[in-house]
Design an enzyme around this catalytic site. Structure first.
Site, PDB file in Angstrom:
ATOM      1  N   ARG A  62       1.398  -0.924  -0.483  1.00 40.55           N
ATOM      2  CA  ARG A  62       0.366   0.374  -0.223  1.00 40.55           C
ATOM      3  C   ARG A  62       0.990   1.235   0.131  1.00 40.55           C
ATOM      4  O   ARG A  62       0.443   2.352  -0.961  1.00 40.55           O
ATOM      5  CB  ARG A  62      -0.719   0.194   1.486  1.00 40.55           C
ATOM      6  CG  ARG A  62      -2.324  -0.670   1.570  1.00 40.55           C
ATOM      7  CD  ARG A  62      -3.059  -1.245   2.462  1.00 40.55           C
ATOM      8  NE  ARG A  62      -3.239   0.429   2.471  1.00 40.55           N
ATOM      9  CZ  ARG A  62      -4.269   0.749   3.032  1.00 40.55           C
ATOM     10  NH1 ARG A  62      -4.257   0.257   4.619  1.00 40.55           N
ATOM     11  NH2 ARG A  62      -4.593   1.684   3.068  1.00 40.55           N
TER      12      ARG A  62
ATOM     13  N   GLN B   9      -9.503  10.238   7.084  1.00 45.03           N
ATOM     14  CA  GLN B   9      -9.199   8.402   7.128  1.00 45.03           C
ATOM     15  C   GLN B   9      -8.189   7.498   6.712  1.00 45.03           C
ATOM     16  O   GLN B   9      -7.943   6.868   6.864  1.00 45.03           O
ATOM     17  CB  GLN B   9     -10.759   7.562   7.385  1.00 45.03           C
ATOM     18  CG  GLN B   9     -11.961   8.335   8.535  1.00 45.03           C
ATOM     19  CD  GLN B   9     -12.907   7.790   7.644  1.00 45.03           C
ATOM     20  OE1 GLN B   9     -13.861   6.213   8.380  1.00 45.03           O
ATOM     21  NE2 GLN B   9     -13.354   8.265   6.696  1.00 45.03           N
TER      22      GLN B   9
ATOM     23  N   HIS C 285      -6.446   7.767  11.336  1.00 45.38           N
ATOM     24  CA  HIS C 285      -5.851   6.263  11.818  1.00 45.38           C
ATOM     25  C   HIS C 285      -4.700   5.975  10.895  1.00 45.38           C
ATOM     26  O   HIS C 285      -4.144   5.323  10.078  1.00 45.38           O
ATOM     27  CB  HIS C 285      -7.369   5.384  10.422  1.00 45.38           C
ATOM     28  CG  HIS C 285      -8.021   5.482  10.247  1.00 45.38           C
ATOM     29  ND1 HIS C 285      -9.228   5.241   9.978  1.00 45.38           N
ATOM     30  CD2 HIS C 285      -9.247   5.592  11.744  1.00 45.38           C
ATOM     31  CE1 HIS C 285     -10.600   5.426  10.557  1.00 45.38           C
ATOM     32  NE2 HIS C 285     -10.372   5.809  11.569  1.00 45.38           N
TER      33      HIS C 285
ATOM     34  N   ASN D 130     -21.801   6.940  -4.515  1.00 47.32           N
ATOM     35  CA  ASN D 130     -22.756   6.920  -4.009  1.00 47.32           C
ATOM     36  C   ASN D 130     -23.018   6.400  -2.205  1.00 47.32           C
ATOM     37  O   ASN D 130     -22.748   5.631  -1.405  1.00 47.32           O
ATOM     38  CB  ASN D 130     -22.369   4.217  -4.020  1.00 47.32           C
ATOM     39  CG  ASN D 130     -22.118   3.697  -5.190  1.00 47.32           C
ATOM     40  OD1 ASN D 130     -22.595   4.296  -6.600  1.00 47.32           O
ATOM     41  ND2 ASN D 130     -20.699   4.061  -5.969  1.00 47.32           N
TER      42      ASN D 130
HETATM   43  N1  APR Z   1     -14.764   9.438  -5.123  1.00 48.58           N
HETATM   44  C1  APR Z   1     -15.786   9.908  -4.299  1.00 48.58           C
HETATM   45  N2  APR Z   1     -16.083   8.643  -3.522  1.00 48.58           N
HETATM   46  C2  APR Z   1     -15.985   8.016  -3.852  1.00 48.58           C
HETATM   47  C3  APR Z   1     -15.170   7.054  -5.323  1.00 48.58           C
HETATM   48  C4  APR Z   1     -14.878   8.517  -5.817  1.00 48.58           C
HETATM   49  N3  APR Z   1     -14.553   7.798  -6.734  1.00 48.58           N
HETATM   50  N4  APR Z   1     -14.777   5.695  -4.921  1.00 48.58           N
HETATM   51  C5  APR Z   1     -15.865   5.343  -3.934  1.00 48.58           C
HETATM   52  N5  APR Z   1     -16.114   6.538  -3.438  1.00 48.58           N
HETATM   53  C6  APR Z   1     -16.776   6.013  -2.164  1.00 48.58           C
HETATM   54  C7  APR Z   1     -18.108   4.395  -1.376  1.00 48.58           C
HETATM   55  O1  APR Z   1     -18.951   4.724  -2.073  1.00 48.58           O
HETATM   56  C8  APR Z   1     -17.596   4.814  -0.712  1.00 48.58           C
HETATM   57  O2  APR Z   1     -18.201   5.528   0.393  1.00 48.58           O
HETATM   58  O3  APR Z   1     -15.864   6.212  -1.022  1.00 48.58           O
HETATM   59  C9  APR Z   1     -16.467   5.430   0.505  1.00 48.58           C
HETATM   60  C10 APR Z   1     -15.781   4.686   0.900  1.00 48.58           C
HETATM   61  O4  APR Z   1     -15.724   3.667   1.562  1.00 48.58           O
HETATM   62  P1  APR Z   1     -14.738   2.644   2.282  1.00 48.58           P
HETATM   63  O5  APR Z   1     -14.397   1.907   1.336  1.00 48.58           O
HETATM   64  O6  APR Z   1     -15.574   1.963   3.171  1.00 48.58           O
HETATM   65  O7  APR Z   1     -13.660   3.622   2.623  1.00 48.58           O
HETATM   66  P2  APR Z   1     -13.258   4.083   3.591  1.00 48.58           P
HETATM   67  O8  APR Z   1     -14.966   4.802   4.363  1.00 48.58           O
HETATM   68  O9  APR Z   1     -12.634   5.077   3.981  1.00 48.58           O
HETATM   69  O10 APR Z   1     -13.345   3.590   5.029  1.00 48.58           O
HETATM   70  C11 APR Z   1     -12.998   4.158   6.296  1.00 48.58           C
HETATM   71  O11 APR Z   1     -12.169   1.862   7.011  1.00 48.58           O
HETATM   72  O12 APR Z   1     -10.797  -0.429   6.766  1.00 48.58           O
HETATM   73  C12 APR Z   1     -11.572   0.923   7.135  1.00 48.58           C
HETATM   74  O13 APR Z   1      -9.169   2.183   8.272  1.00 48.58           O
HETATM   75  C13 APR Z   1      -9.830   2.147   6.661  1.00 48.58           C
HETATM   76  O14 APR Z   1      -9.827   4.148   7.459  1.00 48.58           O
HETATM   77  C14 APR Z   1     -10.662   3.588   6.521  1.00 48.58           C
HETATM   78  C15 APR Z   1     -11.733   3.460   7.408  1.00 48.58           C
END
Ligand code: APR
Length: 226
Positions: free
Chosen positions: A56, A86, A104, A196
């Site tokens: 990563r 995050q 994080h 989404n």
């Molecule tokens: N632009 C904006 N939002 C986007 C895009 C984009 N191009 N692509 C995806 N998303 C959105 C998705 O719809 C989702 O709501 O980004 C979000 C990603 O969600 P997660 O994958 O759950 O990531 P995150 O919310 O940052 O996770 C929080 O979980 O695993 C732990 O520590 C890790 O910091 C992380 C925490």
């Protein structure tokens, strides 16, 4: 100057080519959280955990900030902008944001397994044989599941006097980060930029777009009304 607090998640870095966690094809589709993102995993199989973060770190350091990161830098000429992220990449910093708080942890830092306050900048691969100046083993400076989020109280204080809160690219599924929006003043304007969008814990204006498209447009609107 009004204050804008930005709560960003993996989605803002998705437009820089970095995987999110919970989207289709996301990181948690390829790895089990309990294998790579807990203290127990690190104790059980340190090489697997170190390989995960080395991969990563390399990917994040090869990525470039996108239009969303850059728009948030432009906003600093009109608002006091506090980024609370995050994300563990340094794309906000490399874009030029002045105030970035990592909830994080950070991929480009490691810390002593013995003294958590001994934190070192580390941009290459971390091996199990690597040690700090006192010969103590090192670990990624990442908050793993089940660990405290030391920056959270400071993040809450930052949100409490926000005039504007912009939530960008987070599924709002991980606590305590996901609860931050609840600490915003009732009169604060809240926006959520996500293609989404999930249900946020309070009234927000949803911008159902990718960060690279939705954030620059929202920033221009905020600048017009600054
Ligand atoms: N632009 C904006 N939002 C986007 C895009 C984009 N191009 N692509 C995806 N998303 C959105 C998705 O719809 C989702 O709501 O980004 C979000 C990603 O969600 P997660 O994958 O759950 O990531 P995150 O919310 O940052 O996770 C929080 O979980 O695993 C732990 O520590 C890790 O910091 C992380 C925490």
């Amino acid at each position: 100057m009004k204050k804008c607090v930005v709560l960003s998640g993996a989605g803002i870095s998705a437009d820089s080519g970095l995987k999110t966690f919970r989207d289709a094809g996301g990181l948690w589709e390829g790895y089990k959280v309990t294998d790579v993102c807990t203290p127990e995993a690190f104790a059980r199989n340190p090489d697997l955990v170190l390989d995960f973060y080395n991969m990563r770190r390399q990917q994040a350091n090869q990525a470039m900030p996108n239009a969303a990161h850059e728009a948030l830098v432009r906003l600093e000429s009109y608002y006091h902008v506090q980024i609370i992220t995050q994300n563990v990449d340094d794309l906000h910093e490399r874009a030029g944001s002045s105030h970035v708080l990592h909830l994080h942890g950070e991929l480009n830092k490691v810390r002593s397994c013995v003294d958590e306050n001994e934190i070192l900048v580390w941009t290459g691969d971390l091996k199990r044989s690597d040690t700090d100046g006192k010969g103590h083993p090192l670990r990624p400076h990442i908050v793993w599941f089940g660990e405290e989020v030391p920056a959270f109280p400071h993040a809450v204080e930052q949100v409490r006097d926000a005039d504007v809160v912009m939530v960008v690219g987070t599924s709002l599924q991980v606590y305590p980060a996901a609860s931050l929006l609840e600490f915003a003043p009732p009169q604060a304007e809240c926006y959520l930029v996500d293609p989404n969008p999930r249900q946020a814990g309070r009234m927000v204006e949803v911008v159902p777009k990718k960060a690279k498209d939705g954030v620059p447009t929202l920033v221009e609107e905020l600048i017009r009304r600054a």
